[in-house]
Design an enzyme around this catalytic site. Structure first.
Site, PDB file in Angstrom:
ATOM      1  CB  SER A   7      33.663  39.332  45.801  1.00  0.00           C
ATOM      2  OG  SER A   7      33.648  38.044  46.368  1.00  0.00           O
ATOM      3  CG  HIS A  32      37.625  39.045  43.543  1.00  0.00           C
ATOM      4  ND1 HIS A  32      38.961  39.339  43.397  1.00  0.00           N
ATOM      5  CD2 HIS A  32      37.489  38.543  44.797  1.00  0.00           C
ATOM      6  CE1 HIS A  32      39.600  39.039  44.523  1.00  0.00           C
ATOM      7  NE2 HIS A  32      38.732  38.538  45.389  1.00  0.00           N
ATOM      8  CG  ASP A  34      36.866  35.831  47.034  1.00  0.00           C
ATOM      9  OD1 ASP A  34      38.027  36.272  47.085  1.00  0.00           O
ATOM     10  OD2 ASP A  34      35.859  36.564  46.982  1.00  0.00           O
ATOM     11  CG  MET A  36      37.834  31.148  50.579  1.00  0.00           C
ATOM     12  SD  MET A  36      36.546  31.752  51.662  1.00  0.00           S
ATOM     13  CE  MET A  36      36.415  33.465  51.120  1.00  0.00           C
ATOM     14  CG  HIS A  65      41.698  36.439  46.504  1.00  0.00           C
ATOM     15  ND1 HIS A  65      40.958  37.159  47.422  1.00  0.00           N
ATOM     16  CD2 HIS A  65      42.891  36.188  47.089  1.00  0.00           C
ATOM     17  CE1 HIS A  65      41.683  37.308  48.528  1.00  0.00           C
ATOM     18  NE2 HIS A  65      42.852  36.732  48.354  1.00  0.00           N
ATOM     19  CG  MET A  67      41.992  33.925  50.229  1.00  0.00           C
ATOM     20  SD  MET A  67      40.404  34.617  50.689  1.00  0.00           S
ATOM     21  CE  MET A  67      39.536  34.416  49.143  1.00  0.00           C
ATOM     22  CG  MET A 136      43.775  40.128  51.741  1.00  0.00           C
ATOM     23  SD  MET A 136      42.374  39.964  50.609  1.00  0.00           S
ATOM     24  CE  MET A 136      40.992  39.834  51.753  1.00  0.00           C
ATOM     25  N   GLY A 141      38.735  35.378  54.303  1.00  0.00           N
ATOM     26  CA  GLY A 141      37.937  34.224  54.720  1.00  0.00           C
ATOM     27  C   GLY A 141      36.440  34.426  54.592  1.00  0.00           C
ATOM     28  CG  ASP A 174      39.118  41.093  48.339  1.00  0.00           C
ATOM     29  OD1 ASP A 174      37.931  41.326  48.641  1.00  0.00           O
ATOM     30  OD2 ASP A 174      39.553  39.946  48.076  1.00  0.00           O
ATOM     31  N   GLY A 175      37.852  43.626  50.543  1.00  0.00           N
ATOM     32  CA  GLY A 175      37.295  43.433  51.877  1.00  0.00           C
ATOM     33  C   GLY A 175      36.640  44.701  52.401  1.00  0.00           C
ATOM     34  N   GLY A 196      32.016  42.722  47.249  1.00  0.00           N
ATOM     35  CA  GLY A 196      30.998  41.671  47.262  1.00  0.00           C
ATOM     36  C   GLY A 196      29.670  42.243  47.705  1.00  0.00           C
TER      37      GLY A 196
HETATM   38  C1  DX5 Z   1      37.291  37.828  51.647  1.00  0.00           C
HETATM   39  C2  DX5 Z   1      37.267  37.739  50.133  1.00  0.00           C
HETATM   40  C3  DX5 Z   1      36.567  38.903  49.526  1.00  0.00           C
HETATM   41  C4  DX5 Z   1      35.145  39.100  49.967  1.00  0.00           C
HETATM   42  C5  DX5 Z   1      34.651  40.442  49.565  1.00  0.00           C
HETATM   43  O1  DX5 Z   1      38.097  36.868  52.185  1.00  0.00           O
HETATM   44  O2  DX5 Z   1      38.576  37.708  49.620  1.00  0.00           O
HETATM   45  O3  DX5 Z   1      36.725  38.939  48.130  1.00  0.00           O
HETATM   46  O4  DX5 Z   1      34.298  38.084  49.535  1.00  0.00           O
HETATM   47  O5  DX5 Z   1      33.389  40.663  50.066  1.00  0.00           O
HETATM   48  P1  DX5 Z   1      32.949  42.046  50.774  1.00  0.00           P
HETATM   49  O6  DX5 Z   1      33.080  43.129  49.731  1.00  0.00           O
HETATM   50  O7  DX5 Z   1      31.554  41.809  51.181  1.00  0.00           O
HETATM   51  O8  DX5 Z   1      33.895  42.291  51.910  1.00  0.00           O
HETATM   52 ZN    ZN Z   2      38.901  38.092  47.450  1.00  0.00          ZN
END
Ligand code: DX5
Ligand code: ZN
Length: 215
Positions: A7, A32, A34, A36, A65, A67, A136, A141, A174-175, A196
């Site tokens: 990520s 990846h 993200d 948001m 991804h 969100m 997830m 977030g 993811d997460g 990430g």
């Molecule tokens: C969270 C994101 C993830 C996140 C992953 O909402 O979708 O992709 O950034 O980061 P880590 O691996 O640190 O949880």
């Molecule tokens: Zn993500």
């Protein structure tokens, strides 16, 4: 084969193309990204213009991804910006079936994601239209949260259902994924791991990616 999708949000966004280059050199299978919107999730990140710029600097697979609320409004623009895999949230979309079909009709990989409180069974009717499902493992977030182990039961249920129907489906988690819990996610049936913190906080990126892969 296990694929690792770091990520990028956890990296230095002021030099995104360099970060992606560094990840590719360290053996990442895809990137990846993200997105948001401050509505579907409280946080804000980046959108189409950033992905469009990045696309010009890399051949890497861009795993986007979304969100965002009512993603169907933006799908075509994210595809035009260069997303290879486009994931949106089941909870946010008014017509998930049509949105998955639209992504596939443009020759890209279509994926749907579910938040921790959404049951796996809710998306069973959509599995034939998906190239990938993202389960997830934290509330979406923010990066840096701890993985919720119970989410792996949903991975197990989706893998079982896909196998029963003979579907070749990627399952992404993811997460909070790290080298310690990655084997349990893989054992449950996940084959695409997003990470990430585990990749960007490590001293050696290649080693971190190898460890996630179980090497
Ligand atoms: C969270 C994101 C993830 C996140 C992953 O909402 O979708 O992709 O950034 O980061 P880590 O691996 O640190 O949880
Ligand atoms: Zn993500």
């Amino acid at each position: 084969m296990i694929k690792i999708s770091p990520s990028v949000l956890a990296g230095d966004l002021s030099c995104l193309a360099d970060e992606v280059g560094r990840l590719a050199a360290a053996g990442a299978d895809m990137m990846h990204l993200d997105v948001m919107d401050g509505i579907f999730v409280t946080n804000l990140s980046f959108g189409m213009p950033v992905i469009e710029c990045l696309r010009k600097h890399t051949d890497a697979v861009l795993d986007v991804h979304l969100m965002i609320d009512r993603p169907e409004r933006y799908v075509e623009r994210f595809l035009a910006a260069g997303a290879d895999i486009l994931t949106f949230h089941y909870e946010a979309c008014e017509d998930s079936a049509a949105t998955l079909d639209l992504i596939r009709s443009k020759g890209r990989r279509a994926a749907i994601s579910i938040k921790p409180k959404t049951a796996a069974e809710e998306i069973f009717p959509l599995l034939d239209r998906c190239d990938m499902v993202l389960v997830m493992t934290v509330e979406p977030g923010y990066g840096g949260q701890s993985m919720i182990p119970e989410m792996l039961d949903k991975v197990r249920a989706i893998r079982k259902e896909a196998d029963r129907r003979g579907l070749k489906l990627d399952i992404q988690v993811d997460g909070g994924i790290n080298a310690e819990n990655a084997p349990s996610a893989v054992e449950a049936g996940a084959n695409v791991l997003v990470a990430g913190s585990a990749v960007f906080k490590a001293e050696n990126m290649r080693e971190a990616i190898d460890k996630l892969r179980g090497k």
